[in-house]
Design a protein around this motif. Structure first.
Motif, PDB file in Angstrom:
ATOM      1  N   LYS A   8       0.850  -1.184   0.000  1.00  0.00           N
ATOM      2  CA  LYS A   8       0.000   0.000   0.000  1.00  0.00           C
ATOM      3  C   LYS A   8       0.886   1.234   0.000  1.00  0.00           C
ATOM      4  O   LYS A   8       1.822   1.334   0.802  1.00  0.00           O
ATOM      5  N   HIS A   9       0.608   2.169  -0.912  1.00  0.00           N
ATOM      6  CA  HIS A   9       1.362   3.427  -0.955  1.00  0.00           C
ATOM      7  C   HIS A   9       0.793   4.337   0.132  1.00  0.00           C
ATOM      8  O   HIS A   9      -0.380   4.671   0.107  1.00  0.00           O
ATOM      9  N   ASP A  10       1.629   4.734   1.070  1.00  0.00           N
ATOM     10  CA  ASP A  10       1.150   5.529   2.194  1.00  0.00           C
ATOM     11  C   ASP A  10       1.501   7.009   2.053  1.00  0.00           C
ATOM     12  O   ASP A  10       0.633   7.867   2.170  1.00  0.00           O
ATOM     13  N   LEU A  11       2.773   7.316   1.810  1.00  0.00           N
ATOM     14  CA  LEU A  11       3.195   8.718   1.708  1.00  0.00           C
ATOM     15  C   LEU A  11       3.950   8.973   0.405  1.00  0.00           C
ATOM     16  O   LEU A  11       4.781   8.166  -0.008  1.00  0.00           O
ATOM     17  N   GLU A  12       3.653  10.114  -0.232  1.00  0.00           N
ATOM     18  CA  GLU A  12       4.393  10.540  -1.418  1.00  0.00           C
ATOM     19  C   GLU A  12       5.629  11.321  -1.023  1.00  0.00           C
ATOM     20  O   GLU A  12       6.613  11.358  -1.749  1.00  0.00           O
ATOM     21  N   ALA A  13       5.553  11.988   0.090  1.00  0.00           N
ATOM     22  CA  ALA A  13       6.655  12.781   0.627  1.00  0.00           C
ATOM     23  C   ALA A  13       6.429  12.845   2.129  1.00  0.00           C
ATOM     24  O   ALA A  13       5.350  12.492   2.614  1.00  0.00           O
ATOM     25  N   PRO A  14       7.432  13.279   2.882  1.00  0.00           N
ATOM     26  CA  PRO A  14       7.211  13.374   4.329  1.00  0.00           C
ATOM     27  C   PRO A  14       5.961  14.208   4.644  1.00  0.00           C
ATOM     28  O   PRO A  14       5.782  15.306   4.113  1.00  0.00           O
ATOM     29  N   LEU A  81      11.621   5.213   1.230  1.00  0.00           N
ATOM     30  CA  LEU A  81      12.672   5.339   0.220  1.00  0.00           C
ATOM     31  C   LEU A  81      13.359   6.691   0.337  1.00  0.00           C
ATOM     32  O   LEU A  81      12.828   7.628   0.948  1.00  0.00           O
ATOM     33  N   SER A  82      14.506   6.815  -0.295  1.00  0.00           N
ATOM     34  CA  SER A  82      15.284   8.062  -0.204  1.00  0.00           C
ATOM     35  C   SER A  82      14.554   9.234  -0.861  1.00  0.00           C
ATOM     36  O   SER A  82      14.812  10.389  -0.530  1.00  0.00           O
ATOM     37  N   ASN A  83      13.606   8.965  -1.780  1.00  0.00           N
ATOM     38  CA  ASN A  83      12.871  10.051  -2.439  1.00  0.00           C
ATOM     39  C   ASN A  83      11.668  10.535  -1.622  1.00  0.00           C
ATOM     40  O   ASN A  83      10.904  11.377  -2.071  1.00  0.00           O
ATOM     41  N   GLY A  84      11.476   9.991  -0.413  1.00  0.00           N
ATOM     42  CA  GLY A  84      10.391  10.436   0.465  1.00  0.00           C
ATOM     43  C   GLY A  84       9.148   9.566   0.409  1.00  0.00           C
ATOM     44  O   GLY A  84       8.258   9.692   1.245  1.00  0.00           O
ATOM     45  N   ASN A  85       9.036   8.698  -0.594  1.00  0.00           N
ATOM     46  CA  ASN A  85       7.887   7.795  -0.674  1.00  0.00           C
ATOM     47  C   ASN A  85       7.936   6.784   0.468  1.00  0.00           C
ATOM     48  O   ASN A  85       9.016   6.319   0.832  1.00  0.00           O
TER      49      ASN A  85
END
Length: 149
Positions: A8-14, A81-85
């Motif tokens: 499940k995708h929870d966050l796109e960025a912090p 992930l390092s990109n904030g996801n």
């Protein structure tokens, strides 16, 4: 390492909830080197067709931990992930969750140590070229022009 996990995708960025695909999907996950790739099923892996054409997740500088604050399902862990996801994953039981956590943690650590190892290797020694050989090679290149004697 490979097997089925819920994702499940929870966050796109912090502090920014994912706008799409926030529902759970069961996917075939493959962990190789420092990348996590997703397929619809095991057949997708054999055909080499990633789930929705997604690029693999690069685990360099990622963070993986048990999602203790997630209460709707059991055996859930998160991968930031390092990109904030940030993605949530759930296994069928406690053992499967811990197996994936261990595998991902190892891959994350290895992905960070690869660069450190590469930087710490000594430079190759430079060998001196025999000047007489170099001179002969140079003469061969100019064979079309006769030498003046």
């Amino acid at each position: 390492m490979e097997g089925y996990l819920g994702r499940k995708h929870d966050l796109e960025a912090p502090n920014k909830k994912a706008s799409n695909s926030r529902s759970w999907s069961t996917l075939y996950c493959v962990l190789r080197n420092s990348e996590l790739t997703f397929y619809k099923d095991a057949k997708g892996l054999t055909l080499g067709v990633p789930y929705h054409g997604e690029e693999p997740f690069t685990l360099k500088n990622a963070l993986c931990e048990v999602a203790a604050d997630y209460k709707k399902k059991k055996h859930v862990f998160k991968l930031r992930l390092s990109n904030g996801n940030e993605w949530l994953f759930h296994g069928k039981d406690e053992d499967e969750m811990h197996t994936w956590l261990q595998g991902l943690s190892t891959a994350i650590i290895e992905s960070q140590s690869i660069k450190a190892k590469a930087q710490s290797l000594p430079l190759p020694s430079i060998t001196t070229v025999d000047t007489s050989l170099a001179k002969k090679e140079k003469e061969k290149r100019f064979i079309f022009f006769p030498k003046k004697k």
